[in-house]
Scaffold this active site. Structure first.
Site, PDB file in Angstrom:
ATOM      1  N   VAL A  16     -16.843   6.881 -26.318  1.00 49.56           N
ATOM      2  CA  VAL A  16     -16.084   5.383 -26.147  1.00 49.56           C
ATOM      3  C   VAL A  16     -16.818   4.527 -27.055  1.00 49.56           C
ATOM      4  O   VAL A  16     -16.415   3.785 -27.900  1.00 49.56           O
ATOM      5  CB  VAL A  16     -16.365   5.122 -24.464  1.00 49.56           C
ATOM      6  N   ASP A  35     -28.593   2.019 -28.504  1.00 44.65           N
ATOM      7  CA  ASP A  35     -28.716   3.109 -27.446  1.00 44.65           C
ATOM      8  C   ASP A  35     -29.999   3.400 -27.227  1.00 44.65           C
ATOM      9  O   ASP A  35     -31.037   3.223 -27.868  1.00 44.65           O
ATOM     10  CB  ASP A  35     -27.929   4.300 -28.251  1.00 44.65           C
ATOM     11  N   LYS A  40     -30.486   9.891 -31.260  1.00 40.88           N
ATOM     12  CA  LYS A  40     -29.333   9.605 -31.634  1.00 40.88           C
ATOM     13  C   LYS A  40     -29.131   8.403 -32.696  1.00 40.88           C
ATOM     14  O   LYS A  40     -28.442   8.667 -33.511  1.00 40.88           O
ATOM     15  CB  LYS A  40     -28.610   9.401 -30.243  1.00 40.88           C
ATOM     16  N   LEU A 152      -8.826   5.675 -24.438  1.00 43.37           N
ATOM     17  CA  LEU A 152      -8.523   6.627 -25.405  1.00 43.37           C
ATOM     18  C   LEU A 152      -8.886   8.025 -24.726  1.00 43.37           C
ATOM     19  O   LEU A 152      -9.529   8.407 -23.877  1.00 43.37           O
ATOM     20  CB  LEU A 152      -9.547   6.268 -26.662  1.00 43.37           C
ATOM     21  N   ASN A 207      -5.636   7.049 -14.930  1.00 42.72           N
ATOM     22  CA  ASN A 207      -5.944   8.410 -14.867  1.00 42.72           C
ATOM     23  C   ASN A 207      -5.751   9.186 -13.420  1.00 42.72           C
ATOM     24  O   ASN A 207      -5.517  10.380 -13.656  1.00 42.72           O
ATOM     25  CB  ASN A 207      -7.469   8.364 -14.937  1.00 42.72           C
ATOM     26  N   GLY A 252      -0.778  24.500 -16.721  1.00 42.12           N
ATOM     27  CA  GLY A 252      -1.695  25.456 -17.426  1.00 42.12           C
ATOM     28  C   GLY A 252      -2.759  25.751 -16.289  1.00 42.12           C
ATOM     29  O   GLY A 252      -2.610  25.715 -14.975  1.00 42.12           O
ATOM     30  N   GLY A 256      -9.627  19.328 -17.085  1.00 39.60           N
ATOM     31  CA  GLY A 256     -10.902  19.224 -17.194  1.00 39.60           C
ATOM     32  C   GLY A 256     -11.234  17.873 -17.845  1.00 39.60           C
ATOM     33  O   GLY A 256     -10.595  17.046 -17.961  1.00 39.60           O
ATOM     34  N   CYS A 259     -13.400  12.715 -17.848  1.00 34.74           N
ATOM     35  CA  CYS A 259     -12.755  11.637 -17.295  1.00 34.74           C
ATOM     36  C   CYS A 259     -12.093  12.121 -15.990  1.00 34.74           C
ATOM     37  O   CYS A 259     -12.080  11.390 -15.044  1.00 34.74           O
ATOM     38  CB  CYS A 259     -11.759  10.888 -18.077  1.00 34.74           C
TER      39      CYS A 259
HETATM   40  C1  UDX Z   1      -8.199  11.123 -20.356  1.00 31.71           C
HETATM   41  C2  UDX Z   1      -6.988  10.142 -20.411  1.00 31.71           C
HETATM   42  O1  UDX Z   1      -5.633  10.832 -21.078  1.00 31.71           O
HETATM   43  C3  UDX Z   1      -7.498   9.124 -21.120  1.00 31.71           C
HETATM   44  O2  UDX Z   1      -6.475   8.088 -21.276  1.00 31.71           O
HETATM   45  C4  UDX Z   1      -8.603   8.477 -20.418  1.00 31.71           C
HETATM   46  O3  UDX Z   1      -9.221   7.182 -20.997  1.00 31.71           O
HETATM   47  C5  UDX Z   1      -9.938   9.582 -20.574  1.00 31.71           C
HETATM   48  O4  UDX Z   1      -9.255  10.720 -19.903  1.00 31.71           O
HETATM   49  P1  UDX Z   1      -9.400  13.045 -22.036  1.00 31.71           P
HETATM   50  O5  UDX Z   1     -10.056  13.476 -20.920  1.00 31.71           O
HETATM   51  O6  UDX Z   1      -9.638  13.001 -23.313  1.00 31.71           O
HETATM   52  O7  UDX Z   1      -8.323  11.582 -21.893  1.00 31.71           O
HETATM   53  O8  UDX Z   1      -7.937  13.893 -22.045  1.00 31.71           O
HETATM   54  P2  UDX Z   1      -6.390  14.288 -22.109  1.00 31.71           P
HETATM   55  O9  UDX Z   1      -5.897  14.588 -23.175  1.00 31.71           O
HETATM   56  O10 UDX Z   1      -5.949  13.341 -21.140  1.00 31.71           O
HETATM   57  O11 UDX Z   1      -6.489  15.835 -21.211  1.00 31.71           O
HETATM   58  C6  UDX Z   1      -7.138  15.750 -20.004  1.00 31.71           C
HETATM   59  C7  UDX Z   1      -6.932  17.379 -19.417  1.00 31.71           C
HETATM   60  O12 UDX Z   1      -5.718  17.342 -18.641  1.00 31.71           O
HETATM   61  C8  UDX Z   1      -7.380  18.499 -20.488  1.00 31.71           C
HETATM   62  O13 UDX Z   1      -8.202  19.414 -19.817  1.00 31.71           O
HETATM   63  C9  UDX Z   1      -5.868  18.859 -20.812  1.00 31.71           C
HETATM   64  O14 UDX Z   1      -5.865  20.231 -20.972  1.00 31.71           O
HETATM   65  C10 UDX Z   1      -5.181  18.697 -19.514  1.00 31.71           C
HETATM   66  N1  UDX Z   1      -3.742  18.713 -19.531  1.00 31.71           N
HETATM   67  C11 UDX Z   1      -3.217  17.421 -20.196  1.00 31.71           C
HETATM   68  C12 UDX Z   1      -2.982  19.313 -18.778  1.00 31.71           C
HETATM   69  O15 UDX Z   1      -3.367  20.389 -18.365  1.00 31.71           O
HETATM   70  N2  UDX Z   1      -1.637  19.159 -18.852  1.00 31.71           N
HETATM   71  C13 UDX Z   1      -0.921  18.120 -19.536  1.00 31.71           C
HETATM   72  O16 UDX Z   1       0.147  17.970 -19.743  1.00 31.71           O
HETATM   73  C14 UDX Z   1      -2.129  17.238 -20.319  1.00 31.71           C
END
Ligand code: UDX
Length: 429
Positions: A16, A35, A40, A152, A207, A252, A256, A259
């Site tokens: 982030v 940081d 890093k 994001l 989320n 699926g 994971g 977040c």
């Molecule tokens: C998420 C939120 O989308 C984002 O707004 C927040 O800031 C941080 O958490 P991120 O963890 O980067 O982002 O990934 P994301 O693309 O949202 O996917 C999260 C998980 O859900 C992944 O493991 C993905 O494989 C799974 N997923 C996502 C599904 O299993 N099915 C879906 O339809 C969408």
């Protein structure tokens, strides 16, 4: 010191923080990044990017003259009024968020009427209020405070920063909220100006809702398997309803990442701590845990006992286009398979280095075909395009068995079957 918006500080250079820093530099701000990890900071100064995120290296390089890296908070304080806080808030054993890094930042900031903290880290609702109490108790009540949650997604973080669906700015009055809104103005995104607690809750609720959508479609997929329906068709039909929307209906082997698992649990605990039992989120978490394990049942149905069976995992990262292994489904899957006596090989185009720190007892292959060599079955864990586009005839030749489990419903079943493989998706006919 420059004006509030032409110079900013960013504390924490993780996903982030770095994306925020690079993004604001791209918009023209001078950015002072801080940081505590000296190594890093050294790497960043040399132009190295410590994480894999598409487009980030280019953005950092393009704006290198406006980006400054330091381990000393004083550098940011000297040049910038707005200090974006993007430090980690990992879960604790109780499921609450660990705010020690946030408190360390608050403790290190001196009293000032000139500066404001802008909270990017995901924190429980109520954190802003309690931090402002800490400011008051320690004679730092001149410090401003703004909640500006980050939405994001890893893998598309740069695009998400530059083209956000919305920007949320929560404050209780004062100069800093306006300054943050002004910084984001060039992005022309819908702006939600609100109070601090509501801004904090927008992030947690968003989320949790998205995670709920995933667990919901995963349960529909499981019911589809019992009833002969195909979840991909069902999601297509559902998603065309504007009120539902097509996104996040991909069934699926579970969600994971850094977040969703953390934030869903944090919201559940937050509710619980104030005496409210958030039943729905309890189910969302349980469905997600079980979903990762259902793959084992599918393998057993085809192969019988998994003892001595060779299983190839295609992909390890929690999703494509990232090297992030936090809460990846592959962690549960590889451990469960090994506990059942299977011999596991795995291939991931980017996340192997991170995976090696968390996974033991498996073979890391240098290519998909090497992972698949003599395998009795393969599981697509992460839908990297390299893996989705594999030559399935070549795959069938490399394997000794013929079972392919598509853990992300990302493959064309007809193409896989035409290569002589047995195709099993999640909730697909
Ligand atoms: C998420 C939120 O989308 C984002 O707004 C927040 O800031 C941080 O958490 P991120 O963890 O980067 O982002 O990934 P994301 O693309 O949202 O996917 C999260 C998980 O859900 C992944 O493991 C993905 O494989 C799974 N997923 C996502 C599904 O299993 N099915 C879906 O339809 C969408």
């Amino acid at each position: 010191m420059s004006t509030a918006s032409d110079s900013i500080g960013v504390i924490g250079t993780g996903y982030v923080g770095l994306v925020t820093a690079a993004g604001f530099a791209e918009l023209g701000s001078e950015v002072w990044c801080v940081d505590i990890d000296a190594e890093k900071i050294e790497r960043l100064r040399r132009g190295e990017v410590p994480i894999y995120e598409p487009g980030l290296a280019e953005l950092l390089a393009r704006n290198s003259e406006r980006l400054h890296f330091s381990t000393d908070l004083a550098d940011a304080l000297e040049h910038a009024r707005l200090l974006f806080v993007a430090v980690g808030t990992p879960p604790t054993y109780s499921g609450d968020a660990d705010l020690s890094a946030v408190h360390a930042v608050v403790g290190a900031i001196p009293a000032s009427d000139e500066h404001a903290l802008v909270m990017k880290s995901t924190v429980p609702c109520g954190t802003g209020a309690s931090l402002q109490r800490v400011f008051a108790e320690s004679g730092k009540d001149g410090l401003g405070y703004v909640s500006c949650p980050e939405f994001l997604k890893e893998g598309s973080a740069v695009k998400d920063f530059l083209h956000p669906d919305r920007v949320v700015v929560g404050d209780e009055g004062g100069w800093a909220g306006d300054a943050v809104a002004e910084l984001y103005a060039p992005l022309k995104a819908p702006l939600v100006r609100t109070d601090v607690a509501s801004a904090e809750m927008v992030k947690l609720a968003s989320n949790a809702f998205l995670a709920t959508k995933i667990s919901f479609i995963n349960e529909i997929a499981n019911v589809c398997e019992e009833t002969g329906a195909d979840v991909v068709e069902v999601a297509r039909g559902m998603g065309l309803d504007d009120r539902i929307g097509a996104k996040f209906l991909q069934a699926g082997i579970g969600f994971g990442g850094s977040c969703f698992p953390k934030d869903v649990d944090a919201l559940k605990q937050l509710a619980g701590n104030s005496g409210y039992h958030f039943q729905l989120l309890t189910a969302v978490i349980e469905v997600n845990d079980l979903q990762k394990r259902r793959v084992i049942g599918k393998l057993q149905r085809h192969l019988g006992s998994l003892a001595g069976k060779r299983i190839a995992l295609l992909g390890l990262a929690f999703k494509p286009n990232t090297d992030d292994m936090r809460e990846a489904s592959s962690l549960v899957l590889s451990a469960r398979l090994q506990a059942d006596g299977a011999v596991v090989s795995a291939y991931d185009p980017i996340a192997e280095e991170q995976a090696r720190k968390l996974v033991s007892g498996i073979t890391f292959a240098a290519s998909p075909l090497q992972a698949l060599a003599d395998a009795d079955a393969a599981v697509l864990v992460t839908e990297w395009s390299e893996l989705v586009e594999l030559d399935w005839v070549g795959v069938a030749e490399a394997m000794s068995g013929n079972l392919l489990i598509d853990g992300r419903n990302a493959l064309d079943p007809a193409a896989v079957r035409a290569a002589g493989l047995i195709y099993e998706g999640i909730g697909r006919r």
